[in-house]
Design an enzyme around this catalytic site. Structure first.
Site, PDB file in Angstrom:
ATOM      1  N   HIS A 117      23.515  47.232  66.897  1.00  0.00           N
ATOM      2  CA  HIS A 117      23.640  45.917  66.590  1.00  0.00           C
ATOM      3  C   HIS A 117      24.294  45.065  66.749  1.00  0.00           C
ATOM      4  O   HIS A 117      25.747  45.102  66.792  1.00  0.00           O
ATOM      5  CB  HIS A 117      22.483  45.748  64.778  1.00  0.00           C
ATOM      6  CG  HIS A 117      21.846  45.939  64.258  1.00  0.00           C
ATOM      7  ND1 HIS A 117      21.106  45.827  65.106  1.00  0.00           N
ATOM      8  CD2 HIS A 117      21.791  46.953  63.009  1.00  0.00           C
ATOM      9  CE1 HIS A 117      19.658  45.843  64.357  1.00  0.00           C
ATOM     10  NE2 HIS A 117      19.778  46.781  62.984  1.00  0.00           N
ATOM     11  N   CYS A 173      22.187  44.032  71.021  1.00  0.00           N
ATOM     12  CA  CYS A 173      20.839  41.969  71.427  1.00  0.00           C
ATOM     13  C   CYS A 173      22.063  41.214  72.278  1.00  0.00           C
ATOM     14  O   CYS A 173      23.145  41.849  71.364  1.00  0.00           O
ATOM     15  CB  CYS A 173      20.709  41.977  69.957  1.00  0.00           C
ATOM     16  SG  CYS A 173      19.376  43.182  69.969  1.00  0.00           S
TER      17      CYS A 173
END
Length: 327
Positions: A117, A173
């Site tokens: 992440h 991301c």
């Protein structure tokens, strides 16, 4: 192979009569090779991913088979590890980063790969033109916090000598500038410059869209972006980043998407994988002899049919993107 001599660029600076010109040195990548591969699936959490551990293992295998890395010189941090020192906690990640760059020399080749992440937090030092730093999330981030791009740059880039290569891949991301390398390249092989008019227009459209949704926080954020662009803060941030984050070392970063985008946790050929890791390995497996510009185009072409994310290429110095990619 890249040229061996120092590469000078930009205006001369320094004392009168003793002008200095910024320089960097390409790595020949024929020295010591070390790699750090991190894959975090965040088991048993609401944000669990499926392909990140596979990405780390696939990247280790790829580096050893195609680029001459030895398995014993690749440190793996994954959250299925049995050894507590190999779990991707914040402390373990920071220690492994320090191991990676420790005792680095010219022509060494260091490789950093992160799949997990990513996110953003408010920029506090003025080096981000969008006002946000990029971060990665260790497996224990809920307890010990994220790792911000400024810290990663301090650990991974600042200690490197001229002529030492660090290749980084962020499959996460909001990762476009996750290593704070100040020279971003387009698929034409040219340095991207901030387009202040376009950014102001995007900010206006975002403000209108937020207002239509009743998202007043989004209106405020977009409006502040327009003010920032209009006041020249975008250009100030770019200049500050180039002054403080340029390096004589040979550091480059491939990221899965722009700072404003997300990166897909995907399934390819029946196996869970990060889209960026899959595309990077696929592009070089299909054609190992590619320039940096060609490789950026190849990676984007592999992804564009199924994904909206646009992988980015950035460097710690101005570079010739027509040179052959080596690592």
């Amino acid at each position: 192979m890249p040229p061996q001599q120092q590469q000078h660029y930009g205006p001369q600076i320094g004392e009168p009569g003793q002008p200095q010109q910024p320089y960097f040195q390409y790595s020949q990548c024929n020295g010591k090779k070390k790699a750090l591969c991190i894959g975090i699936n965040y088991f048993n959490t609401s944000s669990e991913l499926r392909g990140c551990i596979n990405d780390a293992k696939n990247m280790q295998k790829f580096l050893c088979q195609h680029f001459g890395y030895k398995q014993e010189d690749v440190v793996m941090l994954t959250d299925d590890a049995q050894n507590p020192r190999q779990l991707p906690t914040r402390d373990n990640i920071l220690q492994a980063m320090q191991w990676l760059v420790n005792n680095a020399h010219p022509n060494d080749s260091l490789f950093f790969h992160y799949s997990g992440h990513g996110g953003q937090t408010k920029d506090l030092d003025g080096d981000e033109d969008d006002g946000y730093d990029e971060v990665i999330y260790p497996a224990d981030h809920e307890r010990n916090g994220f790792i911000v791009d400024d810290l990663m740059h301090d650990i991974l880039i600042k200690p490197l000598p001229a002529g030492c290569r660090l290749t980084a891949i962020f499959d996460s991301c909001h990762s476009g500038s996750a290593l704070d390398l100040p020279y971003m390249y387009s698929t034409e092989g040219k340095i991207k410059e901030p387009n202040m008019y376009a950014e102001a227009g995007q900010g206006l459209m975002s403000a209108v869209s937020s207002y239509a949704r009743g998202d007043m926080g989004g209106v405020f954020k977009s409006a502040m972006g327009i003010v920032k662009v209009a006041s020249g803060n975008t250009k100030k941030a770019e200049d500050f980043a180039k002054r403080t984050k340029t390096s004589a070392a040979d550091a480059i970063s491939w990221s899965g998407c722009k700072d404003s985008q997300t990166s897909a946790d995907a399934v390819e050929a029946g196996t869970a994988t990060g889209a960026m890791s899959f595309a990077f390995i696929s592009a070089l497996t299909q054609n190992p002899q590619q320039s940096y510009q060609m490789l950026l185009v190849s990676i984007r072409q592999i992804l564009q049919a199924k994904y909206s994310q646009k992988p980015q290429l950035s460097a710690s110095h101005p570079m010739d993107t027509n040179l052959m990619f080596i690592c």
